[in-house]
Design a protein around this motif. Structure first.
Motif, short mmCIF file in Angstrom:
data_model
loop_
_atom_site.label_atom_id
_atom_site.label_comp_id
_atom_site.label_asym_id
_atom_site.label_seq_id
_atom_site.Cartn_x
_atom_site.Cartn_y
_atom_site.Cartn_z
N UNK A 1 9.36 5.56 4.25
CA UNK A 1 8.78 6.88 4.03
C UNK A 1 9.65 7.58 3.00
N UNK A 2 9.04 7.97 1.89
CA UNK A 2 9.79 8.58 0.80
C UNK A 2 9.99 10.08 0.99
N UNK A 3 9.56 10.60 2.14
CA UNK A 3 9.68 12.03 2.37
C UNK A 3 8.35 12.72 2.13
N UNK B 1 0.85 -1.19 0.00
CA UNK B 1 0.00 0.00 0.00
C UNK B 1 0.88 1.24 0.00
N UNK B 2 0.72 2.07 -1.02
CA UNK B 2 1.39 3.37 -1.04
C UNK B 2 0.34 4.41 -0.74
N UNK B 3 0.50 5.11 0.36
CA UNK B 3 -0.55 6.01 0.83
C UNK B 3 0.03 7.39 1.11
N UNK B 4 -0.74 8.40 0.77
CA UNK B 4 -0.35 9.80 0.96
C UNK B 4 -1.45 10.49 1.77
N UNK C 1 -0.55 11.52 9.37
CA UNK C 1 0.34 10.49 8.82
C UNK C 1 0.73 9.50 9.92
N UNK C 2 1.02 10.02 11.11
CA UNK C 2 1.38 9.15 12.23
C UNK C 2 0.20 8.32 12.68
N UNK C 3 -0.99 8.93 12.76
CA UNK C 3 -2.19 8.20 13.19
C UNK C 3 -2.51 7.07 12.22
N UNK C 4 -2.41 7.35 10.94
CA UNK C 4 -2.71 6.33 9.94
C UNK C 4 -1.65 5.24 9.96
N UNK C 5 -0.40 5.63 10.07
CA UNK C 5 0.68 4.64 10.17
C UNK C 5 0.48 3.74 11.38
N UNK C 6 0.12 4.32 12.50
CA UNK C 6 -0.07 3.55 13.73
C UNK C 6 -1.20 2.55 13.57
N UNK C 7 -2.30 2.96 12.95
CA UNK C 7 -3.43 2.05 12.78
C UNK C 7 -3.09 0.92 11.80
#
Length: 263
Positions: free
Chosen positions: A242-244, A186-189, A224-230
């Motif tokens: 993380x590509x920046x 999954x690539x997510x922005x 971004x942190x909340x989504x990454x954590x979930x």
């Protein structure tokens, strides 16, 4: 040209540009999105080899959620094929990429279909990804046609905010659970919280319907942190890289199923 005519034209251009700004549409389905955020702005940060490393080679089946008029779908297709042509494709002698783009707006899908330069590899469909019956009717047959049960990769480029604003906290979590279960990578922005405020403000200034859930959202702050954590805690995904951040201050995060790295 008379001064009054120039002023009128100037005001017309200001209105047209304002109405095309991201955030001015209820579902993010504004008509000139890629004028403001061209696909290359993202792809310049993402080495194609890093995407391909999560696969074993051969056929790659991809889904672009919220594809708008298809510019990113085509750009990522070219991005991966340029890698192949440069003989950097790491584990197969050829790349067979099948990509499906979906969007809630039928007019955008019509534009994407009409301008599609790679109809044998890329296709588009109108789909509300939050409608379980519709996505079952659309995505399952597409995967079955390719003898697959899931996508190799899903792209979710600046989609999460619109899901969140229109479906609330639970809608966002349901979407993340669904899309992470639909793919191997999954690539997510995610859009940052400041974009939420801007979207609500722009919609209000245009006199359109407000986002019903905006004032009641409890998932906020560092999105971004909340989504990454979930995704890592509840969806059996792990962050690969993380590509920046883009010029719009949006993080590009690549996840994959945790089990894949343990095989």
């Amino acid at each position: 040209m008379a001064a009054s005519t120039r002023e009128e034209r100037h005001e017309q251009v200001k209105v047209e540009n304002y109405q095309c700004e991201p955030g001015a549409a209820l579902y993010g389905n504004f008509t000139n999105y890629y004028r403001f955020n061209p696909p290359g702005e993202r792809l310049r940060l993402i080495p194609a080899v890093d995407l391909l490393e999560v696969f074993s080679g051969g056929r790659v089946v991809a889904l672009d959620v919220g594809c708008n008029c298809g510019d990113f779908s085509v750009a990522v297709y070219k991005h991966l094929y340029n890698l192949k042509e440069n003989r950097m494709w790491i584990s197969a002698d050829r790349l067979d990429l099948k990509l499906l783009g979906c969007d809630i707006d039928p007019d955008l899908i019509r534009r994407a279909t009409e301008s599609n330069s790679f109809p044998e590899s890329i296709s588009y469909v109108t789909l509300d990804v939050m409608d379980s019956a519709s996505r079952e009717a659309v995505l399952k047959p597409y995967l079955e046609k390719l003898d697959r049960t899931s996508f190799d990769i899903c792209f979710c480029m600046s989609v999460t905010m619109w899901i969140h604003l229109n479906h609330g906290d639970q809608g966002l979590l349901d979407f993340l659970l669904y899309v992470s279960g639909l793919c191997k990578a999954l690539l997510i922005e995610p859009q940052p919280w400041k974009c939420y405020r801007a979207a609500a403000r722009r919609l209000r200034k245009l006199g359109k319907s407000r986002f019903n859930h905006f004032s009641t959202l409890s998932i906020k702050g560092d999105m971004a942190h909340k989504i990454q954590q979930f995704l890592t805690t509840d969806c059996n995904m792990e962050l690969v890289r993380c590509f920046g951040s883009t010029n719009w201050d949006r993080s590009l995060l690549l996840f994959k199923k945790r089990s894949l790295s343990q095989e």
